[in-house]
Design an enzyme around this catalytic site. Structure first.
Site, PDB file in Angstrom:
ATOM      1  N   ARG A 101     -70.676 -19.334  60.813  1.00  0.00           N
ATOM      2  CA  ARG A 101     -70.339 -19.882  59.507  1.00  0.00           C
ATOM      3  C   ARG A 101     -69.263 -20.943  59.687  1.00  0.00           C
ATOM      4  O   ARG A 101     -68.211 -20.649  60.251  1.00  0.00           O
ATOM      5  CB  ARG A 101     -69.809 -18.720  58.662  1.00  0.00           C
ATOM      6  CG  ARG A 101     -69.855 -18.931  57.199  1.00  0.00           C
ATOM      7  CD  ARG A 101     -69.552 -17.633  56.489  1.00  0.00           C
ATOM      8  NE  ARG A 101     -68.173 -17.226  56.582  1.00  0.00           N
ATOM      9  CZ  ARG A 101     -67.463 -16.724  55.574  1.00  0.00           C
ATOM     10  NH1 ARG A 101     -68.048 -16.566  54.399  1.00  0.00           N
ATOM     11  NH2 ARG A 101     -66.228 -16.347  55.736  1.00  0.00           N
ATOM     12  N   ASP A 200     -64.515 -10.591  65.157  1.00  0.00           N
ATOM     13  CA  ASP A 200     -63.256 -10.538  65.905  1.00  0.00           C
ATOM     14  C   ASP A 200     -62.807  -9.095  66.124  1.00  0.00           C
ATOM     15  O   ASP A 200     -62.289  -8.750  67.191  1.00  0.00           O
ATOM     16  CB  ASP A 200     -62.159 -11.307  65.155  1.00  0.00           C
ATOM     17  CG  ASP A 200     -62.324 -12.813  65.293  1.00  0.00           C
ATOM     18  OD1 ASP A 200     -63.064 -13.253  66.191  1.00  0.00           O
ATOM     19  OD2 ASP A 200     -61.712 -13.547  64.497  1.00  0.00           O
TER      20      ASP A 200
HETATM   21  C1  PRP Z   1     -69.592 -13.567  59.724  1.00  0.00           C
HETATM   22  C2  PRP Z   1     -70.410 -12.332  59.453  1.00  0.00           C
HETATM   23  C3  PRP Z   1     -71.666 -12.902  58.837  1.00  0.00           C
HETATM   24  C4  PRP Z   1     -71.128 -14.066  58.047  1.00  0.00           C
HETATM   25  C5  PRP Z   1     -71.057 -13.661  56.602  1.00  0.00           C
HETATM   26  O1  PRP Z   1     -70.022 -14.201  60.864  1.00  0.00           O
HETATM   27  O2  PRP Z   1     -70.677 -11.562  60.589  1.00  0.00           O
HETATM   28  O3  PRP Z   1     -72.618 -13.342  59.791  1.00  0.00           O
HETATM   29  O4  PRP Z   1     -69.819 -14.362  58.557  1.00  0.00           O
HETATM   30  O5  PRP Z   1     -70.696 -14.727  55.802  1.00  0.00           O
HETATM   31  P1  PRP Z   1     -71.678 -15.410  54.754  1.00  0.00           P
HETATM   32  O6  PRP Z   1     -72.318 -14.289  53.991  1.00  0.00           O
HETATM   33  O7  PRP Z   1     -70.740 -16.233  53.921  1.00  0.00           O
HETATM   34  O8  PRP Z   1     -72.667 -16.239  55.513  1.00  0.00           O
HETATM   35  P2  PRP Z   1     -69.290 -15.450  61.546  1.00  0.00           P
HETATM   36  O9  PRP Z   1     -69.953 -16.710  61.131  1.00  0.00           O
HETATM   37  O10 PRP Z   1     -67.822 -15.335  61.335  1.00  0.00           O
HETATM   38  O11 PRP Z   1     -69.663 -15.267  63.072  1.00  0.00           O
HETATM   39  P3  PRP Z   1     -69.309 -14.083  64.107  1.00  0.00           P
HETATM   40  O12 PRP Z   1     -70.157 -12.892  63.740  1.00  0.00           O
HETATM   41  O13 PRP Z   1     -69.697 -14.690  65.394  1.00  0.00           O
HETATM   42  O14 PRP Z   1     -67.842 -13.791  64.004  1.00  0.00           O
HETATM   43  N1  URA Z   2     -67.246 -12.658  57.651  1.00  0.00           N
HETATM   44  C1  URA Z   2     -66.435 -11.635  58.014  1.00  0.00           C
HETATM   45  O1  URA Z   2     -66.456 -11.211  59.185  1.00  0.00           O
HETATM   46  N2  URA Z   2     -65.627 -11.111  57.091  1.00  0.00           N
HETATM   47  C2  URA Z   2     -65.576 -11.552  55.814  1.00  0.00           C
HETATM   48  O2  URA Z   2     -64.812 -11.006  54.997  1.00  0.00           O
HETATM   49  C3  URA Z   2     -66.427 -12.614  55.455  1.00  0.00           C
HETATM   50  C4  URA Z   2     -67.247 -13.146  56.396  1.00  0.00           C
END
Ligand code: PRP
Ligand code: URA
Length: 206
Positions: A101, A200
């Protein structure tokens, strides 16, 4: 259909995950356990077919799973749900979708996709602990639908009302399962109260 699986064991474990002081090990362990508990409930409607087998005592007319089950975690955080579900469904195959994201626009960006064969006929569970704006879940479901998947469920831990609305409008045919429906998104697109950045916290990257 949107279903919040607020079983006391799930709620208790999710509370441990939400706590700021919970470290990577306990966060992941609770996520594994919740994933198994959720899968047990979600798979209530998995189709079965009749089989005739021989027990040590007699012939037995019974049932086996009819469809292949394919798990599709959204990288990275969705990976945290895989082991718990596979401990219940060891035959499940796993596809992967890489999405991140954008921190400014909150738009999802695709960077990886690999699927096992047979998405068209399988029972597909798309996995991501967090449903915030819903952009990532919507994009992931678009991707599996484009490859022929028809029977799709979205499995999340914590959802924001904004994400639930967006997802159910974009994919009204996909059932959504949550462990909790939270209050709102903050100005940075984080779920409130939520549990922070799931990726994270699972992988210790902050
Ligand atoms: C986070 C989470 C989802 C997304 C949710 O991933 O795991 O995939 O954000 O947000 P949204 O509903 O607004 O799309 P992130 O992009 O942070 O990647 P990561 O899992 O690699 O940390
Ligand atoms: N992705 C996350 O990991 N946490 C939030 O709260 C929103 C998006």
């Amino acid at each position: 259909m949107v279903k919040v699986l607020d079983h006391p064991l799930i709620t208790h474990k999710l509370t441990q995950m939400r706590k700021e002081e919970t470290g990577t090990l306990n966060f992941s362990r609770n996520l594994d356990e919740i994933a198994g508990l959720m899968a047990y409930e979600i798979c209530r409607d998995v189709p079965l077919h009749e089989v005739t087998i021989q027990t040590p005592v007699s012939e037995c007319h019974t049932y086996e799973l009819d469809k292949e089950i394919i798990l599709v975690p959204i990288l990275r955080a969705g990976l945290g749900l895989v082991n718990g579900i596979r401990s219940l469904i060891p035959t499940a195959k796993v596809g992967h979708i890489g999405l991140y994201r954008d921190e400014e626009t909150l738009e999802p960006h695709e960077y990886f996709a690999k699927f096992p064969k047979g998405l068209e006929d399988a029972y597909v569970l798309v996995l991501d602990p967090m449903l915030a704006t819903g952009g990532s879940a919507i994009a992931a479901i678009d991707m599996v639908k484009k490859r022929g998947a028809k029977s799709i469920k979205m499995v999340c831990l914590v959802g924001a009302p904004e994400g639930v609305k967006a997802l159910t409008e974009a994919h009204p045919d996909v059932d959504l399962y949550l462990a909790a429906l939270d209050d709102h998104l903050n100005e940075l697109g984080y779920i409130v109260p939520g549990l922070g950045d799931a990726g994270d916290r699972i992988f210790g990257t902050k």
